[in-house]
Design a protein around this motif. Structure first.
Motif, mmCIF file in Angstrom:
data_model
loop_
_atom_site.group_PDB
_atom_site.id
_atom_site.type_symbol
_atom_site.label_atom_id
_atom_site.label_comp_id
_atom_site.label_asym_id
_atom_site.label_seq_id
_atom_site.Cartn_x
_atom_site.Cartn_y
_atom_site.Cartn_z
ATOM 1 N N VAL A 145 19.109 26.923 -42.664
ATOM 2 C CA VAL A 145 17.643 26.828 -43.183
ATOM 3 C C VAL A 145 16.841 28.145 -42.693
ATOM 4 C CG1 VAL A 145 15.484 25.945 -43.024
ATOM 5 C CG2 VAL A 145 17.483 24.284 -43.547
ATOM 6 N N ILE A 146 17.100 28.567 -41.543
ATOM 7 C CA ILE A 146 16.550 29.819 -40.953
ATOM 8 C C ILE A 146 16.972 31.123 -41.973
ATOM 9 C CG2 ILE A 146 16.398 31.376 -39.285
ATOM 10 C CD1 ILE A 146 16.120 28.909 -37.044
ATOM 11 N N ILE B 8 14.519 33.083 -44.650
ATOM 12 C CA ILE B 8 14.344 34.617 -44.211
ATOM 13 C C ILE B 8 14.886 35.551 -45.421
ATOM 14 C CG2 ILE B 8 16.341 35.143 -42.996
ATOM 15 C CD1 ILE B 8 12.873 36.496 -42.446
ATOM 16 N N ASN B 9 15.812 34.973 -46.078
ATOM 17 C CA ASN B 9 16.192 35.755 -47.134
ATOM 18 C C ASN B 9 15.354 35.471 -48.237
ATOM 19 O OD1 ASN B 9 18.647 36.859 -49.022
ATOM 20 N ND2 ASN B 9 18.273 35.056 -50.133
ATOM 21 N N ASP B 10 14.859 34.677 -48.550
ATOM 22 C CA ASP B 10 13.703 34.331 -49.769
ATOM 23 C C ASP B 10 12.573 35.252 -49.298
ATOM 24 O OD1 ASP B 10 13.985 33.075 -52.160
ATOM 25 O OD2 ASP B 10 12.858 31.543 -51.603
ATOM 26 N N THR B 11 12.038 35.038 -48.101
ATOM 27 C CA THR B 11 10.863 35.681 -47.617
ATOM 28 C C THR B 11 11.128 37.281 -47.873
ATOM 29 O OG1 THR B 11 10.412 34.103 -46.258
ATOM 30 C CG2 THR B 11 9.263 35.839 -45.835
ATOM 31 N N ARG C 68 13.694 34.292 -59.765
ATOM 32 C CA ARG C 68 14.806 34.458 -58.880
ATOM 33 C C ARG C 68 14.667 33.268 -58.004
ATOM 34 N NH1 ARG C 68 15.669 34.723 -53.257
ATOM 35 N NH2 ARG C 68 17.556 35.884 -52.859
ATOM 36 N N THR C 69 13.582 33.105 -57.254
ATOM 37 C CA THR C 69 13.343 32.205 -56.102
ATOM 38 C C THR C 69 13.457 30.727 -56.693
ATOM 39 O OG1 THR C 69 11.647 33.278 -55.021
ATOM 40 C CG2 THR C 69 11.546 30.986 -54.635
ATOM 41 N N THR D 260 11.490 27.384 -49.445
ATOM 42 C CA THR D 260 10.675 27.835 -50.835
ATOM 43 C C THR D 260 9.211 27.999 -50.881
ATOM 44 O OG1 THR D 260 12.873 27.079 -51.766
ATOM 45 C CG2 THR D 260 10.832 27.693 -53.570
ATOM 46 N N PHE D 261 8.755 26.845 -50.307
ATOM 47 C CA PHE D 261 7.344 26.719 -50.398
ATOM 48 C C PHE D 261 6.804 27.808 -49.236
ATOM 49 C CE2 PHE D 261 3.666 25.116 -47.938
ATOM 50 C CZ PHE D 261 2.759 25.016 -48.974
#
Length: 334
Positions: free
Chosen positions: A220-221, A225-228, A261-262, A299-300
């Motif tokens: 999850v980390i 972080i990839n999304d962020t 994309r997200t 995602t949130f």
């Protein structure tokens, strides 16, 4: 303002032909929502704690093979009636293979008899198989018996915790070097937010927390972080391009540009995780559940928590603008 932007009521509603959604309009509501979830998770962890699995607490693990596939609920009831309280039973490999995990109390009782004696270890498995054979018409074979000592469990717990802290430290250093320290703070706050909520979810529902779930938390980390980073990269880019926009508008533009994309990444990931949840068997049930919760919360947090921290720290274009030579101007993107 550039001709590439459109405004309504003083706010940018379109940039470079793409709709801009006013995400920051709900930033306070999102902050309250996150605060409630985090507080509830912390309270659950403080009051209930995590229900640590055999990997962390120690205990006895027994693998048995049935001639005919049994019902797991019946096996659990048979063991409970025989005095093996708290036994965890899951399929292992096939429907006719079972993995039985006994709590540490059973391991301690055996240790008092003769913990280092292989025959004492086997007696636990023999007793379990004897109970099961009384309720089965087919043959049952004892495949394997293992004992996990509490010392090993403590080492796994400590190493897992250190691994999680190390991952957060590396993420913070990476984001600080690639972007700016305010972005690093936002990324780590978002990650801590995600980890606490996933752990709180397991504490509230009293689900077993074992090494597979710890692996899911670390995953999850990485996912979060990839999304962020994707959102932050666009924020940095737009701070330099949309020179006359307010920070709130720049963040709205950036999140809107990465929204498809997200959502698509999260949706396709959740499809796989739901398949694992329903068809992967009980052995990875909690693993997939932790990832499902983590992906949704991650995602949130990429949209709101990380962005809210940037707003709270008053991030501006001056934090990211490269030095401009005298007489030179940085043009907006056409």
């Amino acid at each position: 303002m550039s001709s590439n932007t459109k405004e309504e009521n003083g706010k940018i509603t379109e940039y470079m032909g793409k709709r801009v959604y006013d995400f920051m309009r709900w930033c306070k509501v999102a902050a309250v929502f996150s605060f409630v979830l985090v507080i509830a998770s912390i309270v659950a962890l403080a009051m209930n704690g995590l229900k640590l699995g055999l990997d962390f607490t120690g205990g006895t693990q027994i693998e048995v093979g049935y001639e005919n596939a049994p019902k797991i609920e019946d096996v659990r009831s048979q063991l409970e009636d025989a005095g093996f309280e708290g036994a965890a039973v899951v399929n292992f490999g096939s429907d006719s293979e079972l993995l039985i995990k006994l709590p540490p109390e059973v391991a301690e009782q055996q240790a008092q008899q003769n913990a280092r004696d292989a025959e004492a270890t086997n007696s636990v498995g023999d007793k379990v198989v004897g109970v099961l054979r009384q309720h089965s018409d087919g043959s049952i074979e004892l495949r394997r018996v293992e004992m996990v000592g509490p010392q090993i469990g403590e080492e796994l717990r400590d190493d897992g915790g250190l691994g999680m802290l190390f991952a957060l430290a590396v993420v913070m250093a990476y984001v600080a070097l690639r972007f700016q320290y305010k972005f690093a703070v936002g990324a780590v706050v978002a990650l801590i937010h995600d980890v606490i909520i996933v752990l709180g979810f397991f504490a509230i529902l009293r689900l077993d927390f074992d090494l597979t779930v710890l692996a899911a938390v670390l995953a999850v980390i990485g996912y979060s972080i990839n999304d962020t980073i994707v959102v932050y990269d666009r924020v940095r880019e737009n701070f330099r391009r949309v020179r006359q926009a307010e920070p709130e508008e720049v963040i709205n533009i950036s999140i809107s540009q990465t929204l498809s994309r997200t959502l698509m990444t999260s949706f396709t990931t959740l499809l796989v995780l739901w398949a694992l949840q329903f068809f992967g068997g009980e052995l990875i049930h909690n693993f997939s559940l932790a990832l499902i919760v983590g992906v949704v919360i991650g995602t949130f947090s990429s949209v709101y928590v990380a962005a809210n921290v940037l707003m709270a720290m008053k991030t501006s274009k001056e934090d990211l603008m490269p030095p401009v030579k005298e007489g030179a101007e940085l043009d907006e993107m056409p």
